[in-house]
Write a protein that holds these residues in place. Structure first.
Motif, short mmCIF file in Angstrom:
data_model
loop_
_atom_site.label_atom_id
_atom_site.label_comp_id
_atom_site.label_asym_id
_atom_site.label_seq_id
_atom_site.Cartn_x
_atom_site.Cartn_y
_atom_site.Cartn_z
N LEU A 266 0.09 3.88 -2.97
CA LEU A 266 -0.44 5.22 -2.73
C LEU A 266 0.54 6.27 -3.25
CD1 LEU A 266 -2.03 4.55 0.76
CD2 LEU A 266 -3.25 4.91 -1.40
N ASP A 267 1.83 5.99 -3.11
CA ASP A 267 2.84 6.89 -3.69
C ASP A 267 2.58 7.09 -5.18
OD1 ASP A 267 4.48 7.79 -1.69
OD2 ASP A 267 5.93 6.18 -1.89
N PRO B 213 0.82 -1.23 0.00
CA PRO B 213 0.00 0.00 0.00
C PRO B 213 0.85 1.28 0.00
CG PRO B 213 -0.61 -1.45 1.85
CD PRO B 213 0.57 -2.07 1.17
N TRP B 214 2.03 1.24 0.61
CA TRP B 214 2.87 2.43 0.62
C TRP B 214 3.26 2.80 -0.80
CZ3 TRP B 214 5.89 4.69 4.97
CH2 TRP B 214 5.38 4.29 6.23
N GLY B 215 3.79 1.83 -1.52
CA GLY B 215 4.21 2.08 -2.89
C GLY B 215 3.04 2.45 -3.78
#
Lengths: 337, 337
Positions: free
Chosen positions: A102-103, A98-100
């Motif tokens: 949303l980035d 999810p971090w990548g």
């Protein structure tokens, strides 16, 4: 001031271009006389296989770069008349990272818009998704551009993906309002066609069925097979992208869906037939993969796209699947991952 | 394993704590015997005025730090039993700076959750918003937790804000599913009360009316005054936050709204009366500020919050506004900005 950007003689950049949609759109723009088409990709999801058919074209340029790096974007968008922003994590990869995701899906869009502003790119086409209508029991009937976002009953990654596309659209609107950046948002249905990959949850119904039939196994249907899917053929979508640049339309978001929806059972049977026939499908429960559900039969309306950019889909599922299977049979082992 | 975190004897961190809700919640937790309450804030929006009433409490600690810096978060959450994540841009600031707003409202929540995981924080309470139901003509009637997100007709910043809260909620769900992180999401209505600031679009109807009446000017009503607003009193919300930690509930998102909705005309008249009376309100058009609209009368249902954490609002608008005005009269010039 009309927002039309003619294709012939102009330079276009496709961000996330080494992809199913990117490579097909590159071909479409080159066929219509684009001076240059640049495929910009970091090859995290993009692949050589996806662009094999266009990469040697004299007016095509491949640039390795990352939508998260402004310097890369500023360089590649210099002199571009139009930018197609495709780079995105889809639901399956959003679930893993999810971090990548949303980035790329949010900050990546902001970066692309910022680079377009700096380089005075005349028009941006942003690849949104019918995921902006959400998933789960709330989704049924006719999905039009004003349908709200449903999320109850959907897995987190699907909601993150849909919400990230809602944000991407609003960043375009914000750029239009604050800086006059012309743009068209196309809300893609699940894409399928030549160079099909394994990254889209819904397209797995197609590609996995082909694989099973080819191995002599029974194709699988999840649940009772009554679930609706509404795909769009990649060639139709490439045409929609091209027409979005050409049209006078700006500051608008429209659906880009295929000719008609299909149930998963109909789909699996059709794919099996077109792949040369095979055993009857086997009905199975959930296999742990992220599946995207709805509340009943639905259709994603594409009439607004005709009003805005003059586009409607032309290739039905039978023809589109025939082309996908023919491509796959001629390119064993070259499937884009 | 019950997800209850008792207040007495435990350490709590409030991220974005130098705020209307943060300082009131700190008081609530201290009153219930918290061993320590840490207000963590970068003072971008937070202010000394907002925490003046609690900052000298012996069990209160003020830590300057930024939700965008993992090192700050890892340090401050060490040994915390519960974390309240409040740090956020609201619609007005999101309009001015969408990059900063999306950073704080999305990456900030991810950072906070990651720090909580690293430090084995038992429970997170996440401040979401009724903005997850959106704005515009689609919003009317009873807003319950399964109401979808409407965005047609709303300004970009309002949609960005709502979508960022949807994403924040899903990041909590994802953390629960992947790592067992207990959490409660409270979907706050617009908060008002002692230490009212000027940053919430809806609360401007209150604070600007007081200002105008105090200056002897006619209060202003935008549109025809029939627009519904549904506020929640800050003290009720502080109690909701405390009860969300104490309850066994986890992996749930519920509304935290006030006793009843009110129209903007009723509100302006009530504020005028409580402020000592003044001229009849003047009906004005749009002044260019971001206003949040709906499609008709609505009520934000808070019954699910009672089911989940045993909470219901107790302070009605007359009493809440009376307290706000009394505080303001006793603190001229100390309004938190």
């Amino acid at each position: 001031m009309p927002a039309s950007v003619p294709i012939a003689g102009n330079r276009f950049v496709i961000i996330g271009g080494a992809s199913l949609v990117g490579s097909a759109t590159a071909g479409e723009l080159l066929d219509h006389g684009a001076a240059e088409v640049v495929l910009f990709d970091n090859f995290a999801f993009g692949s050589e296989a996806a662009i094999a058919h266009v990469k040697d074209h004299p007016r095509l340029k491949l640039v390795r770069g990352d939508v998260m790096r402004m310097a890369d974007l500023l360089r590649v968008t210099e002199g571009a008349a139009g930018v197609l922003q495709l780079a995105a994590f889809m639901t399956l990869s959003m679930d893993r990272d999810p971090w990548g995701g949303l980035d790329v899906n949010i900050r990546g869009v902001q970066n692309a818009l910022e680079a377009c502003r700096a380089n005075k790119v005349r028009k941006v086409v942003f690849a949104s998704s019918n995921a902006v209508y959400g998933y789960g029991p709330g989704v049924s009937g006719e999905l039009v551009e004003s349908t709200p976002f449903h999320s109850v009953g959907a897995p987190p990654a699907a909601i993150l993906y849909g919400a990230s596309k809602i944000i991407g659209e609003q960043l375009c609107r914000d750029a239009y309002r604050k800086h006059g950046q012309d743009y068209v948002v196309l809300r893609y249905s699940t894409v399928y066609g030549e160079r099909q990959h394994y990254r889209a949850a819904n397209a797995l119904y197609i590609i996995e069925t082909i694989d099973r039939v080819r191995r002599g196994e029974a194709p699988q249907v999840f649940g009772d097979g009554s679930e609706t899917k509404h795909f769009v053929y990649v060639g139709d979508l490439a045409r929609a992208n091209r027409m979005a640049f050409e049209a006078d339309a700006t500051d608008v978001a429209v659906n880009a869906s295929g000719v008609a929806p299909i149930t998963t059972l109909e789909l699996v049977k059709l794919v099996t037939e077109l792949a040369g026939g095979g055993p009857e499908p086997e009905f199975v429960g959930n296999d742990g993969k992220v599946r995207l559900t709805s509340g009943g039969a639905f259709r994603i309306a594409h009439e607004e796209a005709f009003n805005a950019i003059g586009w409607k889909p032309e290739v039905d599922m039978r023809e589109g699947l025939r082309r996908l299977i023919a491509w796959r049979d001629g390119n064993e082992g070259k499937t884009a991952e």
